[in-house]
Design a protein around this motif. Structure first.
Motif, PDB file in Angstrom:
ATOM      1  N   ASP A   1       0.812  -1.162  -0.163  1.00  0.00           N
ATOM      2  CA  ASP A   1       0.029  -0.154  -0.012  1.00  0.00           C
ATOM      3  C   ASP A   1       0.922   1.206   0.013  1.00  0.00           C
ATOM      4  N   ASP A   2       0.964   2.213  -1.135  1.00  0.00           N
ATOM      5  CA  ASP A   2       1.980   3.065  -1.230  1.00  0.00           C
ATOM      6  C   ASP A   2       1.124   4.349  -1.719  1.00  0.00           C
ATOM      7  N   ARG A   3       0.690   4.997  -0.592  1.00  0.00           N
ATOM      8  CA  ARG A   3      -0.322   6.248  -1.133  1.00  0.00           C
ATOM      9  C   ARG A   3       0.653   7.163  -1.177  1.00  0.00           C
ATOM     10  N   ARG A   4       0.368   8.350  -2.307  1.00  0.00           N
ATOM     11  CA  ARG A   4       1.122   9.462  -2.414  1.00  0.00           C
ATOM     12  C   ARG A   4       0.236  10.708  -2.202  1.00  0.00           C
ATOM     13  N   ASP A   5      -1.081  10.611  -1.947  1.00  0.00           N
ATOM     14  CA  ASP A   5      -1.639  11.488  -1.681  1.00  0.00           C
ATOM     15  C   ASP A   5      -1.780  12.178  -0.148  1.00  0.00           C
ATOM     16  N   LYS A   6      -1.422  11.176   0.806  1.00  0.00           N
ATOM     17  CA  LYS A   6      -1.281  11.547   2.207  1.00  0.00           C
ATOM     18  C   LYS A   6      -0.433  10.382   3.018  1.00  0.00           C
ATOM     19  N   GLU A   7       0.159  10.897   4.135  1.00  0.00           N
ATOM     20  CA  GLU A   7       0.866  10.032   4.879  1.00  0.00           C
ATOM     21  C   GLU A   7       0.234   8.722   5.376  1.00  0.00           C
ATOM     22  N   THR A   8       0.829   7.708   5.300  1.00  0.00           N
ATOM     23  CA  THR A   8      -0.098   6.301   5.690  1.00  0.00           C
ATOM     24  C   THR A   8       0.957   5.685   6.736  1.00  0.00           C
ATOM     25  N   THR A   9       0.424   5.292   7.806  1.00  0.00           N
ATOM     26  CA  THR A   9       1.109   4.826   8.973  1.00  0.00           C
ATOM     27  C   THR A   9       0.137   3.504   9.328  1.00  0.00           C
ATOM     28  N   ILE A  10       0.739   2.240   9.798  1.00  0.00           N
ATOM     29  CA  ILE A  10       0.000   1.129  10.483  1.00  0.00           C
ATOM     30  C   ILE A  10      -1.041   1.777  11.597  1.00  0.00           C
ATOM     31  N   GLU A  11      -0.632   2.619  12.330  1.00  0.00           N
ATOM     32  CA  GLU A  11      -1.565   3.191  13.264  1.00  0.00           C
ATOM     33  C   GLU A  11      -2.627   3.982  12.841  1.00  0.00           C
ATOM     34  N   GLY A  12      -2.378   4.705  11.859  1.00  0.00           N
ATOM     35  CA  GLY A  12      -3.271   5.749  11.185  1.00  0.00           C
ATOM     36  C   GLY A  12      -4.180   4.883  10.529  1.00  0.00           C
ATOM     37  N   LYS A  13      -3.939   3.785   9.811  1.00  0.00           N
ATOM     38  CA  LYS A  13      -5.015   2.936   9.143  1.00  0.00           C
ATOM     39  C   LYS A  13      -5.927   2.134  10.206  1.00  0.00           C
ATOM     40  N   LEU A  14      -5.482   1.752  11.258  1.00  0.00           N
ATOM     41  CA  LEU A  14      -6.111   1.109  12.491  1.00  0.00           C
ATOM     42  C   LEU A  14      -7.092   2.186  13.016  1.00  0.00           C
ATOM     43  N   ALA A  15      -6.418   3.327  13.269  1.00  0.00           N
ATOM     44  CA  ALA A  15      -7.280   4.602  13.945  1.00  0.00           C
ATOM     45  C   ALA A  15      -8.561   4.931  13.004  1.00  0.00           C
ATOM     46  N   SER A  16      -8.331   4.737  11.691  1.00  0.00           N
ATOM     47  CA  SER A  16      -9.285   5.383  10.639  1.00  0.00           C
ATOM     48  C   SER A  16     -10.303   4.368  10.694  1.00  0.00           C
ATOM     49  N   VAL A  17     -10.205   2.931  10.732  1.00  0.00           N
ATOM     50  CA  VAL A  17     -11.304   2.134  11.048  1.00  0.00           C
ATOM     51  C   VAL A  17     -12.109   2.166  12.223  1.00  0.00           C
ATOM     52  N   LYS A  18     -11.300   2.111  13.097  1.00  0.00           N
ATOM     53  CA  LYS A  18     -11.781   2.300  14.669  1.00  0.00           C
ATOM     54  C   LYS A  18     -12.770   3.307  14.900  1.00  0.00           C
ATOM     55  N   SER A  19     -12.514   4.548  14.331  1.00  0.00           N
ATOM     56  CA  SER A  19     -13.148   5.675  14.502  1.00  0.00           C
ATOM     57  C   SER A  19     -14.644   5.606  13.587  1.00  0.00           C
TER      58      SER A  19
END
Length: 99
Positions: free
Chosen positions: A79-97
């Motif tokens: 998963d290589d995004r160029r539109d915004k910073e991606t992190t493991i924690e960020g992806k988890l937080a997005s789903v949890k929210s």
């Protein structure tokens, strides 16, 4: 940063357990600089610069050979995004929210 999901599977070892190979891979990861990683029940997620992730993936692919395996199958998903910073924690937080 990019995320790499990797599964390194030794084949033909005569044993159904792979935990010793997973543990050996994680010992290699613990020594690597410039990455974050997280063990999951089915794979490992690694976070870092894309070129660095490929270097680490190559090292992990070779681990079962050094543990006596004669054949290894490695699967990767990137998963290589160029539109915004991606992190493991960020992806988890997005789903949890959204739960």
């Amino acid at each position: 940063m990019a995320l790499l999901e990797i599964t390194v599977a030794p084949l033909g070892t005569g044993d159904t357990s792979v935990s010793k190979y997973v543990a050996a891979c994680h010992k290699v990861l613990a020594k690597e600089e410039g990455i974050q990683y997280q063990l999951t029940p089915m794979s490992t997620i690694i976070e870092g610069e894309i070129d660095r992730l490929f270097e680490v993936a190559k090292k992990l692919h070779h681990v079962p050979f050094s543990e006596g395996a004669m054949r290894v199958s490695t699967s990767m998903k990137i998963d290589d995004r160029r539109d915004k910073e991606t992190t493991i924690e960020g992806k988890l937080a997005s789903v949890k929210s959204k739960l």
